[in-house]
Design a protein around this motif. Structure first.
Motif, short mmCIF file in Angstrom:
data_model
loop_
_atom_site.label_atom_id
_atom_site.label_comp_id
_atom_site.label_asym_id
_atom_site.label_seq_id
_atom_site.Cartn_x
_atom_site.Cartn_y
_atom_site.Cartn_z
N HIS A 117 0.84 -1.21 0.00
CA HIS A 117 0.00 0.00 0.00
C HIS A 117 0.87 1.25 0.00
N GLY A 118 0.24 2.38 -0.31
CA GLY A 118 0.98 3.62 -0.50
C GLY A 118 1.81 4.08 0.68
N TYR A 119 1.17 4.14 1.86
CA TYR A 119 1.88 4.65 3.04
C TYR A 119 3.04 3.74 3.41
N GLU A 120 2.78 2.44 3.32
CA GLU A 120 3.81 1.46 3.62
C GLU A 120 5.00 1.61 2.66
N CYS A 149 5.90 4.32 1.09
CA CYS A 149 6.60 5.57 1.43
C CYS A 149 7.62 5.32 2.54
N LYS A 170 8.67 10.52 -0.37
CA LYS A 170 7.46 11.25 -0.01
C LYS A 170 6.32 10.78 -0.92
N SER A 171 5.10 10.96 -0.41
CA SER A 171 3.95 10.49 -1.19
C SER A 171 3.82 11.26 -2.51
N GLY A 172 4.28 12.52 -2.50
CA GLY A 172 4.24 13.31 -3.73
C GLY A 172 5.18 12.79 -4.80
N TYR A 177 3.39 8.63 -5.73
CA TYR A 177 2.21 8.40 -6.57
C TYR A 177 2.44 8.69 -8.06
N PRO A 178 3.11 9.80 -8.42
CA PRO A 178 3.42 9.96 -9.86
C PRO A 178 4.22 8.78 -10.40
N LEU A 187 4.16 5.62 -9.22
CA LEU A 187 3.27 4.46 -9.35
C LEU A 187 2.41 4.57 -10.60
N ILE A 188 1.91 5.77 -10.84
CA ILE A 188 1.06 5.98 -12.01
C ILE A 188 1.86 5.68 -13.29
N ARG A 189 3.11 6.15 -13.30
CA ARG A 189 3.95 5.93 -14.49
C ARG A 189 4.27 4.44 -14.65
N TYR A 205 -0.71 -2.50 -4.61
CA TYR A 205 0.20 -2.55 -5.77
C TYR A 205 1.16 -3.72 -5.65
N TRP A 245 -6.94 7.49 -8.50
CA TRP A 245 -5.66 7.63 -7.79
C TRP A 245 -5.81 8.63 -6.65
N GLU A 274 -5.99 6.04 1.66
CA GLU A 274 -4.72 5.70 2.31
C GLU A 274 -4.51 6.62 3.52
N PHE A 296 1.14 13.43 4.68
CA PHE A 296 0.97 12.54 3.53
C PHE A 296 0.06 13.20 2.48
N GLU A 326 1.87 16.33 0.91
CA GLU A 326 2.92 15.94 -0.04
C GLU A 326 2.32 15.38 -1.32
N SER A 327 1.25 14.62 -1.18
CA SER A 327 0.58 14.07 -2.37
C SER A 327 0.04 15.19 -3.25
N GLY A 363 2.84 16.89 -5.00
CA GLY A 363 3.43 16.08 -6.05
C GLY A 363 2.58 15.97 -7.30
N ALA A 417 2.22 11.23 -15.96
CA ALA A 417 3.55 10.76 -15.58
C ALA A 417 4.61 11.62 -16.24
#
Lengths: 103, 389
Positions: A27-30, A32, A38-40, A43-44, A46-48, A73, B28, B35, B48, B51-52, B55, B389
């Motif tokens: 999962h996302g937080y895990e 990170c 960082k989550s920012g 996520y980009p 993961l999307i890519r 994921y 997403w 999350e 979190f 930052e998301s 990003g 992306a």
């Protein structure tokens, strides 16, 4: 789809974390926390990776009631190969807390 | 900062991110929100979410700004593949065309202002207003049921803002049409009234009708002949195409307001690069005049296309076109801002926002109604993903 650019250290770390999970879902937080990104950034990435066919994503229903579903994921076969071919940079990975060099 | 407050802010940030992500990437955003809900510590959850947002938001906003061009290009490709022989296939979405016309009209305005020697800051303000308007348009367009349940309440609320401006706004030469935002003066009637009028043409609830009457009162108090003329013309167009009691009431109120504004003195002097540009621009340079005329003509294109392609919503397109034509004519003969091509962000914001109240193309209307907003979607569009992306 083939990559034309070298992977960043962050991408390598995320791939390593996903590789370590094997066939299990992450999962996302895990991710990170494990990859120390960082989550920012996550996520980009993961999307890519998903768009390029290296990552599978699915919605998982919660085990206990009243909780929201979670996005999980794991690497595809191509993703596993990519992760093996791009291990994390050991110098950076061995010294957490350092930021990437900028030009 | 209290613990509960942090959690609420985190949730709010996630929802904001969801709203600006392209539709096919929105799960997403939903993934991030869910999350965040799983993170036990409130401070970490807030970080979190923040930052998301940092990003993903810049790229999502970039996609939003590119959307009109992508849509038009996609429609053109679709039309050419389908062998459309009418030559009209690529232009079946008046909203998309309207966004492109707004960009074109602002560009024409920049040409005029450059030739006329306007300060560089004026060009920046107009370009900035366009960018802000396009982002706001995309956000407003995504409000579920924006034209249905909430439309009447929205129109009424906005009319109160117009009334507040008339009573408390900045007063120049006896008229109160403006409010200040950090040194920038905005004309709320130019920003909000077109949106309200186009919205009213689609939803004439009792609350919306009261909102129109309050707006007419606000135009009387300001006083503002140009906006009263815009209101009267647009409501006359709605009455002509679909007469009913609420429309007649709103039209009567606006007509009375217009008559009162004609009787009241309006001594606001003309402002350079703003008022009466239709004829004066030719005195600067023929090219400047042509740019102004071309830009103003572009404003009416969505109405013409909508009228031709969407017979069910002709009243709305007629109202939209009439409103902007009235504003243009008023600016040609009086000391009122020339919409979009002249200096001033209010008209640009107003034009772009009013596009969001136009009907969606039939295909997108069906699509948007069948997808629940909070349900994760199984499939996503590959092109959107690559773009992000």
């Amino acid at each position: 789809m083939s990559r034309t650019r070298a992977l960043s250290n962050h991408a390598r770390s995320v791939l390593a974390a996903l590789l370590k999970a094997g066939a299990g879902w992450s999962h996302g937080y895990e991710l990170c926390r494990l990859a120390e990104v960082k989550s920012g950034t996550l996520y980009p990435l993961l999307i890519r990776l998903e768009a390029q066919g290296y990552l599978e994503a699915e919605w998982q229903q919660p085990a206990e009631g009243g909780r929201p579903p979670r996005h999980a994921y794991r690497l595809t076969k191509a993703g596993v190969q990519l992760a093996h071919a791009n291990p994390p940079d050991r110098k950076v990975a061995a010294r957490p807390g350092l930021r990437e060099a900028t030009t | 900062m209290s613990v509960r407050f942090q959690r609420r802010v985190a949730n709010l940030l996630c929802r904001a991110l969801e709203s600006i992500l392209p539709p096919r990437l929105r799960d997403w955003g939903l993934a991030i929100r869910y999350e965040v809900a799983e993170i036990p510590e409130d401070t970490r959850a807030l970080l979190f979410a923040l930052e998301s947002l940092c990003g993903l938001a810049p790229r999502a906003i970039g996609i939003l700004l590119m959307q009109p061009f992508i849509s038009l290009f996609g429609a053109a490709v679709h039309a050419s593949r389908a062998g459309a022989n009418s030559g009209f296939g690529a232009l079946h979405s008046p909203r998309t065309v309207g966004a492109l016309c707004a960009v074109g009209a602002v560009a024409m305005g920049l040409v005029y202002m450059t030739l006329a020697g306007a300060p560089v800051g004026y060009l920046g303000i107009n370009a900035g207003a366009l960018v802000i308007g396009l982002v706001l348009r995309a956000l407003v367009s995504r409000i579920p049921g924006a034209v249905g349940r909430v439309s009447g309440a929205l129109i009424f609320s906005l009319s109160l803002l117009l009334l507040a401006t008339a009573l408390l706004g900045l007063r120049i030469e006896g008229t109160a049409r403006w409010i200040g935002f950090g040194g920038v003066f905005v004309q709320p009637s130019f920003v909000l009234l077109p949106l309200m009028l186009v919205g009213f043409s689609r939803t004439r609830t009792p609350l919306a009708t009261i909102g129109m009457v309050v707006a007419a009162l606000a135009m009387t108090l300001q006083p503002d002949r140009a906006m009263a003329a815009m209101m009267t013309t647009a409501l006359a167009a709605v009455t002509a195409t679909r007469a009913d009691r609420p429309t007649s009431m709103a039209f009567t109120a606006s007509l009375l307001a217009f008559v009162v504004t004609l009787l009241r003195p309006d001594a606001v002097p003309a402002a350079p690069f703003v008022d009466q540009l239709l004829f004066s621009s030719f005195a600067v340079h023929a090219l400047a005049g042509l740019a102004v005329v071309a830009g103003l003509a572009m404003l009416l294109v969505p109405a013409i296309i909508g009228w031709s392609c969407d017979k069910d919503s002709r009243a709305t397109y007629f109202a939209f076109g009439s409103a902007w034509l009235a504003a243009t004519i008023a600016a040609a003969f009086g000391n009122y801002p020339t919409p979009v091509v002249g200096y001033g962000g209010s008209a640009i914001l107003g034009y772009v926002l009013s596009l969001s109240a136009l009907p969606r193309p039939v295909r997108s209307r069906v699509g948007s109604e069948t997808v629940p907003p909070d349900d994760p979607q199984a499939s996503r569009d590959i092109h959107s993903k690559i773009a992000l992306a």
